[in-house]
Design a protein around this motif. Structure first.
Motif, PDB file in Angstrom:
ATOM      1  N   GLN A  15       0.829  -1.207   0.000  1.00  0.00           N
ATOM      2  CA  GLN A  15       0.000   0.000   0.000  1.00  0.00           C
ATOM      3  C   GLN A  15       0.863   1.256   0.000  1.00  0.00           C
ATOM      4  N   ALA A  16       1.903   1.238   0.817  1.00  0.00           N
ATOM      5  CA  ALA A  16       2.740   2.414   0.978  1.00  0.00           C
ATOM      6  C   ALA A  16       3.712   2.603  -0.183  1.00  0.00           C
ATOM      7  N   GLY A  51      -5.077  -4.033  -7.387  1.00  0.00           N
ATOM      8  CA  GLY A  51      -4.365  -3.353  -8.463  1.00  0.00           C
ATOM      9  C   GLY A  51      -3.202  -2.538  -7.930  1.00  0.00           C
ATOM     10  N   TYR A  52      -2.441  -1.981  -8.840  1.00  0.00           N
ATOM     11  CA  TYR A  52      -1.297  -1.140  -8.511  1.00  0.00           C
ATOM     12  C   TYR A  52      -1.429   0.138  -9.318  1.00  0.00           C
ATOM     13  N   GLY A  53      -0.987   1.240  -8.765  1.00  0.00           N
ATOM     14  CA  GLY A  53      -1.078   2.498  -9.497  1.00  0.00           C
ATOM     15  C   GLY A  53      -0.201   3.566  -8.881  1.00  0.00           C
ATOM     16  N   ALA A  54      -0.140   4.703  -9.541  1.00  0.00           N
ATOM     17  CA  ALA A  54       0.634   5.841  -9.061  1.00  0.00           C
ATOM     18  C   ALA A  54      -0.311   6.891  -8.496  1.00  0.00           C
ATOM     19  N   ARG A  55       0.113   7.563  -7.429  1.00  0.00           N
ATOM     20  CA  ARG A  55      -0.637   8.701  -6.898  1.00  0.00           C
ATOM     21  C   ARG A  55      -0.109   9.946  -7.600  1.00  0.00           C
ATOM     22  N   VAL A  56      -0.961  10.607  -8.342  1.00  0.00           N
ATOM     23  CA  VAL A  56      -0.576  11.790  -9.103  1.00  0.00           C
ATOM     24  C   VAL A  56      -0.756  13.022  -8.222  1.00  0.00           C
ATOM     25  N   SER A  57       0.237  13.895  -8.183  1.00  0.00           N
ATOM     26  CA  SER A  57       0.124  15.182  -7.489  1.00  0.00           C
ATOM     27  C   SER A  57      -0.594  16.136  -8.431  1.00  0.00           C
ATOM     28  N   LEU A  58      -1.913  16.077  -8.394  1.00  0.00           N
ATOM     29  CA  LEU A  58      -2.731  16.832  -9.341  1.00  0.00           C
ATOM     30  C   LEU A  58      -2.433  18.317  -9.297  1.00  0.00           C
ATOM     31  N   ASP A  59      -2.162  18.856  -8.107  1.00  0.00           N
ATOM     32  CA  ASP A  59      -1.883  20.287  -7.985  1.00  0.00           C
ATOM     33  C   ASP A  59      -0.618  20.704  -8.724  1.00  0.00           C
ATOM     34  N   LYS A  60       0.264  19.757  -9.020  1.00  0.00           N
ATOM     35  CA  LYS A  60       1.474  20.063  -9.776  1.00  0.00           C
ATOM     36  C   LYS A  60       1.252  19.934 -11.275  1.00  0.00           C
ATOM     37  N   VAL A  61       0.116  19.336 -11.656  1.00  0.00           N
ATOM     38  CA  VAL A  61      -0.215  19.179 -13.069  1.00  0.00           C
ATOM     39  C   VAL A  61      -1.046  20.367 -13.545  1.00  0.00           C
ATOM     40  N   LEU A  62      -2.066  20.729 -12.761  1.00  0.00           N
ATOM     41  CA  LEU A  62      -2.930  21.857 -13.110  1.00  0.00           C
ATOM     42  C   LEU A  62      -3.767  22.246 -11.904  1.00  0.00           C
ATOM     43  N   ALA A 148      -4.628   8.110   2.322  1.00  0.00           N
ATOM     44  CA  ALA A 148      -3.778   7.421   3.288  1.00  0.00           C
ATOM     45  C   ALA A 148      -3.969   5.916   3.158  1.00  0.00           C
ATOM     46  N   PRO A 149      -2.910   5.145   3.388  1.00  0.00           N
ATOM     47  CA  PRO A 149      -3.072   3.686   3.369  1.00  0.00           C
ATOM     48  C   PRO A 149      -4.024   3.237   4.476  1.00  0.00           C
ATOM     49  N   TYR A 150      -4.696   2.126   4.269  1.00  0.00           N
ATOM     50  CA  TYR A 150      -5.569   1.569   5.293  1.00  0.00           C
ATOM     51  C   TYR A 150      -4.731   1.110   6.481  1.00  0.00           C
TER      52      TYR A 150
END
Length: 164
Positions: A15-16, A51-62, A148-150
């Motif tokens: 998770q982390a 599943g697996y994925g990336a956490r996107v820092s949306l505030d750094k994108v737009l 946050a992770p469970y």
């Protein structure tokens, strides 16, 4: 599926840090790499890892606005809930939707470009005939804690300590 301490540690580590190497993961949970990989595959096959994925820092994108919306439906027949939920699953800006008890029917998390964009999303949903009776809008002014992770270890320990 019965989980032991190593399974819980594996789930918490993944998770982390979803991109952790099998070797580092094995070291972290005191297993050989082959035993670690076998456990991870077992957890995946059992559906405990979805599943697996990336956490996107949306505030750094737009720049965006996050809005929570309480929704109450006009009618409460099973078909009304099904129609609403089907439509919400197809709305990409609605990133979370939870059916809840206690006076309102759903809590939505919406990510929009700005408040005008949010209003156009709500107008689209209102005119779609999906049964929205009332909605209340709460604009996020500052995210304090997100994604946050469970707390698996705490939750599982508590569940195990409860009388049957």
């Amino acid at each position: 599926m019965r989980l032991d301490g190593r399974d819980i540690k594996l789930l918490m580590a993944l998770q982390a840090e979803g991109r952790i190497t099998n070797q580092k993961l094995a070291d972290r949970v005191a297993l050989s790499p082959s035993a670690c990989l076998e456990r991870v595959r077992r957890l995946e096959a059992a559906g405990l890892i979805s599943g697996y994925g990336a956490r996107v820092s949306l505030d750094k994108v737009l720049s965006t606005s996050t809005i929570f919306v309480e929704v109450t439906l006009k009618s409460h027949e099973a078909a009304d809930f099904d129609r609403f939920e089907r439509s919400i699953r197809e709305a990409p800006e609605v990133v979370e939707c939870h059916a809840i008890g206690g006076g309102i029917d759903y809590l939505l998390k919406v990510v929009a470009g700005d408040i005008a964009h949010y209003q156009s999303i709500m107008e689209r949903l209102l005119t779609a005939g999906i049964g929205i009776g009332q909605y209340f809008t709460y604009v996020v002014t500052k995210p304090v804690k997100t994604a946050a992770p469970y707390p698996l270890d705490t939750l599982i320990d508590r569940a195990r300590s409860q009388p049957a």
